[in-house]
Design a protein around this motif. Structure first.
Motif, PDB file in Angstrom:
ATOM      1  N   GLY A 134       0.710  -1.077   0.352  1.00 16.93           N
ATOM      2  CA  GLY A 134       0.232   0.097  -0.274  1.00 16.93           C
ATOM      3  C   GLY A 134       0.733   1.020   0.398  1.00 16.93           C
ATOM      4  N   PHE A 135      -0.501   2.419  -0.430  1.00 15.49           N
ATOM      5  CA  PHE A 135       0.480   3.876   0.084  1.00 15.49           C
ATOM      6  C   PHE A 135       1.496   3.907   1.192  1.00 15.49           C
ATOM      7  CE2 PHE A 135       1.200   8.584   0.851  1.00 15.49           C
ATOM      8  CZ  PHE A 135       1.873   8.734  -0.088  1.00 15.49           C
ATOM      9  N   GLY A 136       2.568   4.466   0.775  1.00 16.09           N
ATOM     10  CA  GLY A 136       3.689   4.072   2.209  1.00 16.09           C
ATOM     11  C   GLY A 136       4.600   3.421   2.994  1.00 16.09           C
ATOM     12  N   ASP A 194      -5.329  -3.337  -0.065  1.00 25.49           N
ATOM     13  CA  ASP A 194      -6.086  -4.719  -0.587  1.00 25.49           C
ATOM     14  C   ASP A 194      -5.345  -5.690  -1.078  1.00 25.49           C
ATOM     15  OD1 ASP A 194      -8.409  -6.030  -0.646  1.00 25.49           O
ATOM     16  OD2 ASP A 194      -9.378  -5.384  -1.220  1.00 25.49           O
ATOM     17  N   LEU A 195      -4.846  -6.627  -0.829  1.00 27.02           N
ATOM     18  CA  LEU A 195      -3.856  -7.062  -1.032  1.00 27.02           C
ATOM     19  C   LEU A 195      -4.818  -8.149  -2.410  1.00 27.02           C
ATOM     20  CD1 LEU A 195      -1.193  -8.067   1.541  1.00 27.02           C
ATOM     21  CD2 LEU A 195      -1.602  -6.483  -1.004  1.00 27.02           C
ATOM     22  N   THR A 196      -6.793  -8.259  -2.100  1.00 32.07           N
ATOM     23  CA  THR A 196      -7.286  -9.571  -2.919  1.00 32.07           C
ATOM     24  C   THR A 196      -7.542  -8.938  -3.207  1.00 32.07           C
ATOM     25  OG1 THR A 196      -8.937  -8.316  -1.005  1.00 32.07           O
ATOM     26  CG2 THR A 196      -7.744 -10.214  -0.209  1.00 32.07           C
ATOM     27  N   GLU A 197      -7.274  -7.726  -4.361  1.00 29.35           N
ATOM     28  CA  GLU A 197      -7.996  -6.760  -4.972  1.00 29.35           C
ATOM     29  C   GLU A 197      -7.685  -7.447  -6.765  1.00 29.35           C
ATOM     30  OE1 GLU A 197      -5.976  -4.386  -7.631  1.00 29.35           O
ATOM     31  OE2 GLU A 197      -4.490  -5.509  -7.250  1.00 29.35           O
ATOM     32  N   THR A 221       5.914  -8.885  -0.412  1.00 25.07           N
ATOM     33  CA  THR A 221       4.828  -8.433   0.430  1.00 25.07           C
ATOM     34  C   THR A 221       5.493  -7.397   0.824  1.00 25.07           C
ATOM     35  OG1 THR A 221       3.615 -10.381   0.122  1.00 25.07           O
ATOM     36  CG2 THR A 221       2.707  -8.244   1.753  1.00 25.07           C
ATOM     37  N   LEU A 222       4.849  -5.520   1.474  1.00 26.02           N
ATOM     38  CA  LEU A 222       5.426  -4.291   1.652  1.00 26.02           C
ATOM     39  C   LEU A 222       4.150  -4.836   2.766  1.00 26.02           C
ATOM     40  CD1 LEU A 222       7.179  -2.906  -0.629  1.00 26.02           C
ATOM     41  CD2 LEU A 222       8.148  -4.219   0.756  1.00 26.02           C
ATOM     42  N   ASP A 223       4.445  -5.288   4.325  1.00 29.25           N
ATOM     43  CA  ASP A 223       3.939  -4.873   5.788  1.00 29.25           C
ATOM     44  C   ASP A 223       3.699  -3.711   6.026  1.00 29.25           C
ATOM     45  OD1 ASP A 223       3.385  -5.342   8.891  1.00 29.25           O
ATOM     46  OD2 ASP A 223       1.835  -6.935   7.278  1.00 29.25           O
ATOM     47  N   ARG A 224       2.217  -2.629   6.185  1.00 31.88           N
ATOM     48  CA  ARG A 224       2.108  -1.694   7.095  1.00 31.88           C
ATOM     49  C   ARG A 224       2.891  -1.716   8.178  1.00 31.88           C
ATOM     50  NH1 ARG A 224      -2.823   1.489   5.369  1.00 31.88           N
ATOM     51  NH2 ARG A 224      -3.314  -0.208   4.024  1.00 31.88           N
ATOM     52  N   ASP A 225       2.386  -2.531   8.882  1.00 31.37           N
ATOM     53  CA  ASP A 225       2.840  -2.451  10.786  1.00 31.37           C
ATOM     54  C   ASP A 225       4.366  -2.158   9.919  1.00 31.37           C
ATOM     55  OD1 ASP A 225      -0.129  -2.776  11.158  1.00 31.37           O
ATOM     56  OD2 ASP A 225       0.041  -4.806  11.435  1.00 31.37           O
ATOM     57  N   LEU A 226       5.081  -3.303   9.920  1.00 32.60           N
ATOM     58  CA  LEU A 226       6.428  -3.169   9.831  1.00 32.60           C
ATOM     59  C   LEU A 226       7.252  -0.981   9.404  1.00 32.60           C
ATOM     60  CD1 LEU A 226       7.637  -6.218   8.274  1.00 32.60           C
ATOM     61  CD2 LEU A 226       8.098  -5.634  10.182  1.00 32.60           C
ATOM     62  N   ALA A 227       6.225  -0.783   8.093  1.00 28.32           N
ATOM     63  CA  ALA A 227       6.666   0.372   7.627  1.00 28.32           C
ATOM     64  C   ALA A 227       6.060   1.608   8.502  1.00 28.32           C
ATOM     65  CB  ALA A 227       5.907   0.269   6.162  1.00 28.32           C
ATOM     66  N   TYR A 228       5.268   1.362   9.487  1.00 29.43           N
ATOM     67  CA  TYR A 228       4.848   2.498  10.134  1.00 29.43           C
ATOM     68  C   TYR A 228       5.866   2.621  11.796  1.00 29.43           C
ATOM     69  CZ  TYR A 228       0.622   3.744   7.134  1.00 29.43           C
ATOM     70  OH  TYR A 228      -0.358   4.102   6.684  1.00 29.43           O
ATOM     71  N   ALA A 274      10.756  -3.377   4.401  1.00 30.93           N
ATOM     72  CA  ALA A 274       9.407  -3.352   4.874  1.00 30.93           C
ATOM     73  C   ALA A 274       8.771  -4.873   4.774  1.00 30.93           C
ATOM     74  CB  ALA A 274       8.421  -1.992   5.487  1.00 30.93           C
ATOM     75  N   VAL A 275       9.635  -5.683   4.332  1.00 30.82           N
ATOM     76  CA  VAL A 275       9.160  -7.053   3.203  1.00 30.82           C
ATOM     77  C   VAL A 275       8.874  -8.080   4.246  1.00 30.82           C
ATOM     78  CG1 VAL A 275       9.881  -9.006   1.998  1.00 30.82           C
ATOM     79  CG2 VAL A 275      10.824  -6.425   1.932  1.00 30.82           C
ATOM     80  N   SER A 276       7.908  -8.464   4.460  1.00 33.30           N
ATOM     81  CA  SER A 276       6.855  -9.523   5.273  1.00 33.30           C
ATOM     82  C   SER A 276       8.060 -10.813   5.044  1.00 33.30           C
ATOM     83  CB  SER A 276       5.407  -9.395   5.206  1.00 33.30           C
ATOM     84  OG  SER A 276       4.975 -10.622   5.495  1.00 33.30           O
ATOM     85  N   TRP A 277       8.365 -11.389   5.930  1.00 35.33           N
ATOM     86  CA  TRP A 277       8.710 -12.873   6.218  1.00 35.33           C
ATOM     87  C   TRP A 277       7.753 -13.812   6.300  1.00 35.33           C
ATOM     88  CZ3 TRP A 277      10.437  -8.479   9.431  1.00 35.33           C
ATOM     89  CH2 TRP A 277       9.682  -8.696  11.078  1.00 35.33           C
ATOM     90  N   SER A 278       6.661 -13.104   6.314  1.00 38.85           N
ATOM     91  CA  SER A 278       5.469 -14.738   6.942  1.00 38.85           C
ATOM     92  C   SER A 278       4.324 -13.956   5.650  1.00 38.85           C
ATOM     93  CB  SER A 278       4.756 -13.933   8.232  1.00 38.85           C
ATOM     94  OG  SER A 278       4.536 -12.477   8.474  1.00 38.85           O
ATOM     95  N   GLY A 279       4.715 -13.074   5.207  1.00 36.38           N
ATOM     96  CA  GLY A 279       3.342 -13.168   4.028  1.00 36.38           C
ATOM     97  C   GLY A 279       4.107 -13.373   2.827  1.00 36.38           C
ATOM     98  N   SER A 280       5.411 -13.565   2.490  1.00 39.86           N
ATOM     99  CA  SER A 280       5.800 -13.142   1.193  1.00 39.86           C
ATOM    100  C   SER A 280       6.266 -14.807   0.885  1.00 39.86           C
ATOM    101  CB  SER A 280       6.841 -12.740   1.016  1.00 39.86           C
ATOM    102  OG  SER A 280       7.261 -11.120   1.516  1.00 39.86           O
ATOM    103  N   PHE A 281       6.557 -14.571  -0.097  1.00 42.76           N
ATOM    104  CA  PHE A 281       7.366 -16.281  -0.850  1.00 42.76           C
ATOM    105  C   PHE A 281       7.944 -16.498  -1.590  1.00 42.76           C
ATOM    106  CE2 PHE A 281       3.106 -15.373  -3.615  1.00 42.76           C
ATOM    107  CZ  PHE A 281       3.298 -15.955  -4.851  1.00 42.76           C
ATOM    108  N   ALA A 282       8.902 -16.972  -2.075  1.00 43.58           N
ATOM    109  CA  ALA A 282       9.837 -17.446  -2.773  1.00 43.58           C
ATOM    110  C   ALA A 282       9.707 -18.845  -3.837  1.00 43.58           C
ATOM    111  CB  ALA A 282      11.212 -17.118  -2.384  1.00 43.58           C
TER     112      ALA A 282
END
Length: 579
Positions: free
Chosen positions: A240-242, A401-404, A419-426, A432-440
Motif C-alpha cells: 500500500g501507499f507509504g 487491499d491485497l485481495t484486489e 509483500t510490503l507490510d504496513r505495520d513494519l513500515a509504520y 518493510a518486506v513481510s517474511w511471513s506474508g511473502s514467498f519465493a
C-alpha cells in the motif's frame, strides 16, 4: 538495396511497406478513436491520427471500421480528420543510445523534448549521434544468426553488440565513428545497421530456455537471505501507499548485479521519477567505476502523461531488456507499477464497451499479465550466448487491499512475492518486506547452491516464525508468563529483525550488503541466540539474559565485515556474565 534492421529473427524485415490506405476519424472519446474507411488494416497495426500525426494502435476491427487506442493526448483531434495506416505494428527503435537515456512510453527520447510534451513538436533524433564501431567479424566469413558482427562502446557502459542475421559477410565497416542508421556490414545480401526497430508486443526469439538456477544478488539482506530470486525470475512487490515500494525498487536498481537495468515508471508521480533519474546520474557504478546511469535505461511515463502510453511502456521496457539479453547480458526490468498499467487497460475497456470483469478490469487481464511475466527467463541466445531477463513488478493495491484483482492475478504467474507490510513500515522497519506474508518458490533450489546457505535460511526462518507466534501469545498472556526458552525465542526474533533484516538505504555502509556479509551477520546473530538458549536451559534467569548489552552486534551492520566476529565474541562474553 534498402537497409534491413536485423533483430532476434535475423534476415526478416522489421516492418512491411505501408499501403498508404487512409480513413477518416468518426468519433473521439478520450484515448479511444473510431476510424471509418480503414480498409485492409490489421490488428495492432500502427495508425497516425489527425494533422499532428498522433500515434495510435488498432485494437478492434469490424470490416473497414477500426477502433484505435491513441498514445497521445487527443485534444484537438476531431471527426473528419485523416487517419493513415503505417503498415507496421507498434515498434521501438533499439540502439546504443538506449544506455544512459530517458524515454517516454513509446521509447522516444525525453532529453531535449522541452518542459511540456507537445505532440506537434519535433523530438530529438538519436540517429544523428556518432558512435565508435569496432568490427568483430572478417569479410568473407560465414557466421550464424545472432553472432556479433561488431561492438559499439560509449563511456563505461557494457559494449553494445551488433548482431548478425546469418550468412556470408560480404562487406564490413572498418573501425571508426559511424551513425546508428549507417550500414556497418552486408550479411547474406542484406545491409546491417547499428540500430534496429522491433515490435514491442512480440517476444524476441531465442535458442533454448535454461533450467539451472543462478541467484540474482540485490544487496538487500531480507531478500537475498529469505526470499531470493533467480536470474530470469519473476517477482511481484505488492504494498500500500507509504510502505516503501519506490525506495526498495530504487535500491534494487542501484545495487543488483545485473548488467543492464531497465526502470519503467508506469503512471508514477513525476517527482519520484525525477529522483530516480537524478540519483542514477550522480551515483558511481560499483561494477565499472563509471556512472550507474551508463548501464540503465529509464522509461518515464508519469501520471500526468497520456494514460494509454502506460499500456505500451511495460512492453517497451521488456523489449529493451530482451534486446540486451540477446547480446549475452543479464537484464532486469523494474516496472513501477503494473497496477497503473492495468488501470490503463481498464480505462480503454470501459470506453470501448468491453465486458468488464471484477472491479471493472477487462476479462483478459489475467492473460495479459501472464504474457508479460512469461517474457522473463534465462536463455541460450541465437548466437550461443547466455542471457536473462528478470522482471520485478510493483503492485499498488488501492487501500493496501491485497485481495484486489491485480494482486491476486499476479500471484498466479510470479515465482516470488515480496509483500510490503504496513505495520513494519509504520514501525520504521526498512525494508518493510513481510517474511511471513511473502514467498519465493525457488528459494530451496537457490539456497541449495551452497548447503550452508540452505541451513542458514532454514534456521532464520524457523526463528522468525516462532517469534511471530509467541508475540501474538505474549500480547494475550504477557511475556513474563512464558517459559524461559520461549522468552529467549522472542529475544532472538527481535535481534534478527533489528540486527539483520533492518537495513538503512541512506547508510553508505549498509545500503548494500553482499552475500558474504549477509552470511556473517546471520551466523553471528544465530550463534548469540543459540548461546542464550543454552544458558536459559542451564537455569540462568531469563531476565538476566535479556538485560545484556546486545548493541555491539546490532550495530555490526554498519561496521566493516572483518569486525563482525569480534563483535559476536564480545556479546557472547557479555552473555557469560549473566551466569
Amino acid at each position: 538495396m534498402g537497409a534491413v534492421n536485423t533483430s532476434g529473427a535475423p534476415g526478416a524485415p522489421d516492418t512491411v511497406s505501408a499501403s498508404g490506405a487512409a480513413g477518416t476519424v468518426s468519433r473521439v472519446n478520450g484515448p479511444l478513436v473510431e476510424v471509418d474507411g480503414l480498409a485492409g488494416a490489421a490488428m495492432f497495426e500502427l495508425v497516425e491520427l489527425g494533422p499532428h500525426r498522433l500515434s495510435g494502435e488498432v485494437v478492434s476491427l469490424r470490416g473497414a471500421h477500426a477502433t484505435v487506442q491513441a498514445y497521445e493526448y487527443t485534444g484537438g483531434l476531431a471527426p473528419g480528420h485523416r487517419a493513415e495506416r503505417r503498415g507496421a505494428p507498434l515498434s521501438a527503435l533499439l540502439g546504443p543510445h538506449l544506455l544512459g537515456g530517458v524515454f517516454d512510453g513509446l521509447l522516444r527520447p525525453l532529453d531535449g523534448a522541452g518542459l511540456w510534451l507537445d505532440p506537434a513538436a519535433p523530438r530529438p533524433s538519436p540517429t544523428d549521434r556518432a558512435w565508435e564501431f569496432a568490427p568483430l567479424a572478417e569479410q568473407g566469413a560465414v557466421i550464424g544468426r545472432g553472432t556479433a558482427l561488431g561492438a559499439v562502446r560509449s563511456g563505461a557502459s557494457p559494449p553494445y553488440l551488433v548482431l548478425s542475421p546469418g550468412g556470408e559477410v560480404s562487406a564490413i565497416r572498418r573501425a571508426g565513428p559511424c551513425r546508428a542508421a549507417d550500414p556497418v556490414a552486408v550479411v547474406g545480401g542484406a545491409e546491417v545497421t547499428v540500430e534496429r526497430r522491433r515490435p514491442v508486443r512480440r517476444p524476441l526469439p531465442y535458442a533454448a530456455r535454461l533450467d539451472e538456477m543462478t541467484p540474482l544478488t540485490t544487496g538487500q539482506r531480507v531478500i537475498d537471505l529469505l526470499l531470493p530470486v533467480s536470474l530470469g525470475g519473476t517477482v511481484a512487490v505488492p504494498g500500500g501507499f507509504g510502505t516503501g515500494k519506490t525506495v526498495l525498487l530504487q535500491q534494487i536498481a542501484k545495487w543488483c548485479d545485473a548488467d543492464v537495468v531497465v526502470y519503467v515508471g508506469c503512471g508514477e508521480r513525476g517527482n519520484e521519477m525525477a529522483d530516480v533519474v537524478a540519483e542514477l546520474a550522480g551515483m558511481p557504478d560499483p561494477r565499472t567505476g563509471g556512472r550507474l546511469a551508463d548501464r540503465t535505461v529509464v522509461i518515464a511515463n508519469t501520471s500526468n502523461m497520456p494514460m494509454m502510453a502506460r499500456e505500451s511502456s511495460v512492453y517497451t521496457g521488456v523489449t529493451v531488456a530482451e534486446h540486451f539479453r540477446d547480446m549475452g547480458y543479464d537484464a532486469v526490468v523494474i516496472a513501477d507499477s503494473t497496477s497503473r498499467w492495468a488501470e490503463a487497460r481498464r480505462e480503454l475497456g470501459s470506453r470501448s464497451g468491453a465486458l468488464p470483469a471484477e472491479e471493472g478490469y477487462p476479462a483478459d487481464l489475467a492473460s495479459a499479465l501472464a504474457a508479460f511475466y512469461e517474457r522473463a527467463g534465462r536463455v541460450t541466445t541465437l548466437g550461443g550466448r547466455t542471457g536473462s531477463v528478470t522482471i520485478v513488478g510493483a503492485v499498488s493495491p488501492p487501500g493496501g487491499d491485497l485481495t484486489e484483482p491485480v494482486t491476486t492475478l499476479t500471484q498466479r504467474f510470479v515465482r516470488s512475492q515480496w509483500t510490503l507490510d504496513r505495520d513494519l513500515a509504520y514501525a520504521r522497519h526498512y525494508p518493510a518486506v513481510s517474511w511471513s506474508g511473502s514467498f519465493a518458490r525457488d528459494a530451496d533450489a537457490l539456497a541449495g547452491v551452497t548447503p550452508e546457505g540452505a541451513a542458514r535460511r532454514a534456521r532464520v526462518t524457523a526463528l522468525l516464525a516462532e517469534a511471530d507466534r509467541l508475540t501474538a501469545l505474549a500480547e494475550l498472556v504477557g511475556a513474563g508468563t512464558l517459559p524461559p526458552h520461549e522468552r529467549v525465542a522472542l529475544l532472538g526474533g527481535r535481534l534478527v529483525r533489528e540486527g539483520l533484516l533492518q537495513q538503512s538505504a541512506l547508510s553508505p555502509t549498509d545500503a548494500h550488503c553482499g552475500p558474504a556479509r549477509t552470511a556473517a551477520l546471520a551466523d553471528a546473530l544465530l550463534a548469540v541466540v543459540e548461546r542464550a538458549q543454552a544458558l536459559a536451559g542451564q537455569g540462568v534467569p531469563v531476565a538476566s539474559i535479556e538485560d545484556r548489552d546486545f548493541s555491539p552486534l546490532l550495530r555490526a551492520k554498519d561496521a566493516p565485515e572483518e569486525e563482525i566476529p569480534a563483535r559476536r565474541d564480545a556479546v557472547l562474553r557479555e552473555l557469560e556474565a549473566a551466569r
